[in-house]
Scaffold this motif. Structure first.
Motif, PDB file in Angstrom:
ATOM      1  N   PRO A 220      11.650  66.755  86.578  1.00 34.57           N
ATOM      2  CA  PRO A 220      10.394  66.061  86.239  1.00 34.57           C
ATOM      3  C   PRO A 220      10.541  65.082  85.074  1.00 34.57           C
ATOM      4  O   PRO A 220       9.707  64.208  84.898  1.00 34.57           O
ATOM      5  N   HIS A 222      12.945  62.988  84.880  1.00 30.85           N
ATOM      6  CA  HIS A 222      13.700  61.850  85.422  1.00 30.85           C
ATOM      7  C   HIS A 222      12.988  61.328  86.670  1.00 30.85           C
ATOM      8  O   HIS A 222      11.893  60.822  86.576  1.00 30.85           O
ATOM      9  N   GLY A 223      13.539  61.527  87.835  1.00 34.22           N
ATOM     10  CA  GLY A 223      12.943  60.950  89.040  1.00 34.22           C
ATOM     11  C   GLY A 223      11.729  61.712  89.532  1.00 34.22           C
ATOM     12  O   GLY A 223      10.982  61.207  90.361  1.00 34.22           O
ATOM     13  N   LEU A 305      -0.246  55.623  71.348  1.00 32.54           N
ATOM     14  CA  LEU A 305       1.200  55.854  71.261  1.00 32.54           C
ATOM     15  C   LEU A 305       2.041  54.586  71.210  1.00 32.54           C
ATOM     16  O   LEU A 305       3.257  54.644  71.142  1.00 32.54           O
ATOM     17  N   LYS A 308       4.749  54.383  68.799  1.00 35.34           N
ATOM     18  CA  LYS A 308       5.995  55.129  69.064  1.00 35.34           C
ATOM     19  C   LYS A 308       6.821  54.459  70.166  1.00 35.34           C
ATOM     20  O   LYS A 308       7.839  54.984  70.593  1.00 35.34           O
ATOM     21  N   PHE A 336      12.791  57.662  95.786  1.00 39.75           N
ATOM     22  CA  PHE A 336      13.527  57.179  94.605  1.00 39.75           C
ATOM     23  C   PHE A 336      15.033  57.340  94.866  1.00 39.75           C
ATOM     24  O   PHE A 336      15.848  56.450  94.613  1.00 39.75           O
ATOM     25  N   ARG A 340      18.113  54.751  94.832  1.00 33.78           N
ATOM     26  CA  ARG A 340      19.134  54.873  93.791  1.00 33.78           C
ATOM     27  C   ARG A 340      20.530  55.127  94.349  1.00 33.78           C
ATOM     28  O   ARG A 340      21.530  54.922  93.631  1.00 33.78           O
TER      29      ARG A 340
HETATM   30  C1  SDX Z   1      13.003  57.621  84.650  1.00 33.34           C
HETATM   31  O1  SDX Z   1      16.995  56.649  81.963  1.00 33.34           O
HETATM   32  C2  SDX Z   1      16.442  55.932  82.880  1.00 33.34           C
HETATM   33  O2  SDX Z   1      16.671  54.728  82.998  1.00 33.34           O
HETATM   34  C3  SDX Z   1      15.483  56.644  83.770  1.00 33.34           C
HETATM   35  C4  SDX Z   1      14.729  55.800  84.785  1.00 33.34           C
HETATM   36  C5  SDX Z   1      15.640  55.260  85.830  1.00 33.34           C
HETATM   37  O3  SDX Z   1      15.325  54.229  86.410  1.00 33.34           O
HETATM   38  O4  SDX Z   1      16.648  55.949  86.146  1.00 33.34           O
HETATM   39  O5  SDX Z   1      14.088  54.737  84.103  1.00 33.34           O
HETATM   40  C6  SDX Z   1      13.671  56.635  85.517  1.00 33.34           C
HETATM   41  O6  SDX Z   1      13.491  58.705  84.535  1.00 33.34           O
HETATM   42  C7  SDX Z   1      11.765  57.219  83.917  1.00 33.34           C
HETATM   43  C8  SDX Z   1      11.218  58.354  83.020  1.00 33.34           C
HETATM   44  C9  SDX Z   1      10.327  59.292  83.900  1.00 33.34           C
HETATM   45  N1  SDX Z   1       9.946  60.481  83.094  1.00 33.34           N
HETATM   46  C10 SDX Z   1       8.674  60.623  82.649  1.00 33.34           C
HETATM   47  O7  SDX Z   1       7.781  59.795  82.804  1.00 33.34           O
HETATM   48  C11 SDX Z   1       8.422  61.934  81.936  1.00 33.34           C
HETATM   49  C12 SDX Z   1       7.619  61.678  80.664  1.00 33.34           C
HETATM   50  N2  SDX Z   1       8.478  60.926  79.703  1.00 33.34           N
HETATM   51  C13 SDX Z   1       9.111  61.699  78.678  1.00 33.34           C
HETATM   52  O8  SDX Z   1       9.569  62.957  79.095  1.00 33.34           O
HETATM   53  C14 SDX Z   1      10.111  60.880  77.872  1.00 33.34           C
HETATM   54  O9  SDX Z   1       9.514  59.689  77.540  1.00 33.34           O
HETATM   55  C15 SDX Z   1      11.490  60.598  78.433  1.00 33.34           C
HETATM   56  C16 SDX Z   1      12.198  61.843  78.845  1.00 33.34           C
HETATM   57  C17 SDX Z   1      11.406  59.670  79.571  1.00 33.34           C
HETATM   58  C18 SDX Z   1      12.292  59.939  77.313  1.00 33.34           C
HETATM   59  O10 SDX Z   1      12.321  60.841  76.289  1.00 33.34           O
HETATM   60  P1  SDX Z   1      13.163  60.613  74.954  1.00 33.34           P
HETATM   61  O11 SDX Z   1      13.693  59.244  74.849  1.00 33.34           O
HETATM   62  O12 SDX Z   1      14.109  61.738  74.854  1.00 33.34           O
HETATM   63  O13 SDX Z   1      12.046  60.672  73.888  1.00 33.34           O
HETATM   64  P2  SDX Z   1      11.702  61.960  73.041  1.00 33.34           P
HETATM   65  O14 SDX Z   1      11.415  63.086  73.999  1.00 33.34           O
HETATM   66  O15 SDX Z   1      12.765  62.120  72.010  1.00 33.34           O
HETATM   67  O16 SDX Z   1      10.325  61.541  72.364  1.00 33.34           O
HETATM   68  C19 SDX Z   1      10.319  60.671  71.229  1.00 33.34           C
HETATM   69  C20 SDX Z   1       8.879  60.764  70.695  1.00 33.34           C
HETATM   70  C21 SDX Z   1       8.409  62.223  70.568  1.00 33.34           C
HETATM   71  O17 SDX Z   1       7.401  62.234  69.613  1.00 33.34           O
HETATM   72  P3  SDX Z   1       7.761  62.883  68.138  1.00 33.34           P
HETATM   73  O18 SDX Z   1       8.230  64.295  68.395  1.00 33.34           O
HETATM   74  O19 SDX Z   1       8.853  61.977  67.573  1.00 33.34           O
HETATM   75  O20 SDX Z   1       6.448  62.800  67.361  1.00 33.34           O
HETATM   76  O21 SDX Z   1       8.009  60.171  71.667  1.00 33.34           O
HETATM   77  C22 SDX Z   1       7.152  61.167  72.195  1.00 33.34           C
HETATM   78  C23 SDX Z   1       7.763  62.500  71.886  1.00 33.34           C
HETATM   79  O22 SDX Z   1       6.776  63.508  71.822  1.00 33.34           O
HETATM   80  N3  SDX Z   1       7.079  60.960  73.641  1.00 33.34           N
HETATM   81  C24 SDX Z   1       5.986  61.163  74.359  1.00 33.34           C
HETATM   82  C25 SDX Z   1       6.332  60.837  75.680  1.00 33.34           C
HETATM   83  N4  SDX Z   1       7.611  60.450  75.717  1.00 33.34           N
HETATM   84  C26 SDX Z   1       8.073  60.527  74.449  1.00 33.34           C
HETATM   85  N5  SDX Z   1       4.761  61.603  73.990  1.00 33.34           N
HETATM   86  C27 SDX Z   1       3.863  61.712  75.001  1.00 33.34           C
HETATM   87  N6  SDX Z   1       4.120  61.406  76.300  1.00 33.34           N
HETATM   88  C28 SDX Z   1       5.336  60.974  76.657  1.00 33.34           C
HETATM   89  N7  SDX Z   1       5.593  60.679  77.932  1.00 33.34           N
END
Ligand code: SDX
Length: 378
Positions: A220, A222-223, A305, A308, A336, A340
């Motif tokens: 969840p 990632h894809g 946000l 951030k 997806f 990919r």
């Molecule tokens: C894909 O890598 C790729 O290129 C992937 C992709 C591809 O084409 O292959 O682009 C496809 O995987 C897209 C991402 C899909 N996933 C989601 O939508 C799930 C929700 N997103 C998060 O889980 C998160 O943003 C990630 C996993 C995508 C990235 O996480 P990071 O870079 O490890 O960021 P982090 O967890 O270290 O967060 C940094 C800060 C934190 O806040 P603080 O603790 O510093 O206060 O940002 C916040 C996080 O809480 N944050 C979010 C958030 N994502 C980061 N807060 C709320 N909602 C979010 N979605």
């Protein structure tokens, strides 16, 4: 050997040298072999883009026609794979079915002949051609129907939608679906591509490489996020409930699905293109209330946000496009994966040229010289 500082999730650590694609997360730029994603989405097709990613240059007319012909010829899957899929539980997730059937392809083709360009091309064609058929076949079988055979007179995306829905798709829907595949085809060193490269570096067969990447894509974070986005929009239920929902999630430090990215600190350029595609579909087939909720959620998340660098990623609007096409949510991630495969194959080939097995080091945090305590004394 110099040891780099440990970074959780290898954040900011180059894990490969690659010329396949490039992302500028500050500017919101994505290029496949140097060509902007916006241009490929508008002017290319998924198969032409796959050729570009895998072989590094845009094909001539003859090269593309030959490639498309080979793909059409290899779309059918062996009856043994179909019979194997018939034994899968209907309740099973299509990503697990895809991972199992992608690995099973390796049972039918010679294990490894990685120095032979003909073997490389055959594996590329088979995987690009057969993976959509396997996704569609499992979907029909778990509904209790017999899978339909691919139609040679339909293009790559139209044929997939035909095999999935057992009827010819609307031309606009087929074109928009094809653009979605192009948008999802490749994205530098994401988790599933990294898995593909690590697996490829052991010189195993390309089918095992794909199975490894499919397994990684399914998570969840990632894809799998696109499926979660729709569930989230349904849970929100109305535009009025967007902000109360968001407040609650943020108070619980819960991630908002479809937002945030390890690299993009602005809106993912793919999300912008997908939003435009969604609006084209809504104009032709009627507006979707979940789209209004999504637009309001994007606005609310930006207020909370943006500081951030949290903006919509590729998964935020993709589900709305697929839903408008009548595609069930648990097929979003397999779709997806269909896209990919092109990027994974490009990195598989590049890793073979690199020819060095991945074996990183670690920071050891355990004990040394610990004594073995006999069980009677524990
Ligand atoms: C894909 O890598 C790729 O290129 C992937 C992709 C591809 O084409 O292959 O682009 C496809 O995987 C897209 C991402 C899909 N996933 C989601 O939508 C799930 C929700 N997103 C998060 O889980 C998160 O943003 C990630 C996993 C995508 C990235 O996480 P990071 O870079 O490890 O960021 P982090 O967890 O270290 O967060 C940094 C800060 C934190 O806040 P603080 O603790 O510093 O206060 O940002 C916040 C996080 O809480 N944050 C979010 C958030 N994502 C980061 N807060 C709320 N909602 C979010 N979605």
């Amino acid at each position: 050997m110099t040891v780099c500082e440990y970074k959780p999730g290898l954040e900011g650590i180059p894990a490969a040298q690659s010329s396949v694609s490039y992302v500028d997360g500050q500017q919101g730029i994505l290029q496949y072999r140097g060509i902007r994603i916006e241009e490929l989405a508008e002017k290319s097709t998924f198969l032409e883009t796959s050729y570009l990613l895998i072989w590094g240059t845009l094909p001539t007319k003859e090269e593309l026609e030959a490639f498309e012909h080979e793909i059409r010829y290899h779309r059918r899957i062996k009856y043994r794979i179909r019979d194997m899929m018939k034994c899968f539980p209907e309740s099973g997730h299509p990503m697990d079915a895809l991972q199992a059937s992608a690995a099973a392809l390796g049972l039918f083709y010679s294990r490894r002949d990685l120095d032979n360009p003909a073997y490389i091309r055959a594996a590329v064609v088979r995987l690009l051609a057969k993976i959509p058929t396997m996704v569609a076949a499992f979907q029909l079988m778990r509904k209790g129907n017999d899978p339909v055979q691919p139609r040679d007179d339909l293009g790559y995306s139209a044929n997939f939608l035909y095999m999935l829905n057992e009827r010819e798709p609307d031309p606009l829907a087929a074109r928009i679906f094809d653009v979605c595949l192009t948008l999802h085809a490749e994205h530098t060193m994401n988790a599933s591509t990294f898995s593909a490269r690590v697996t490829a570096s052991t010189l195993t067969d390309p089918y095992a490489v794909m199975a490894s990447a499919v397994g990684t894509l399914g998570g969840p974070l990632h894809g799998g996020a696109n499926e979660e986005v729709i569930a989230m929009l349904e849970e929100i239920g109305s535009v009025e409930n967007v902000r109360p929902y968001l407040e609650d999630r943020l108070e619980r430090k819960a991630k908002i699905m479809g937002f945030g990215h390890r690299v993009y600190k602005v809106k993912d350029p793919r999300a912008t293109i997908l939003q435009n595609l969604a609006e084209q579909l809504f104009e032709k087939f009627g507006r979707d209330k979940y789209y209004d909720i999504a637009v309001e959620l994007e606005r609310a998340v930006e207020e909370k946000l943006a500081h951030k660098g949290i903006y919509p990623n590729v998964d935020f609007y993709s589900g709305l496009v697929y839903s408008k096409m009548g595609i069930p949510t648990d097929l979003f991630t397999p779709i997806f994966a269909i896209a990919r495969v092109a990027g994974w194959l490009a990195h598989w080939k590049e890793q073979l040229e690199e020819n060095r097995i991945y074996r990183p080091t670690q920071v050891y945090t355990g004990l040394h010289e610990a004594a073995y305590i006999p069980i009677e004394e524990r």
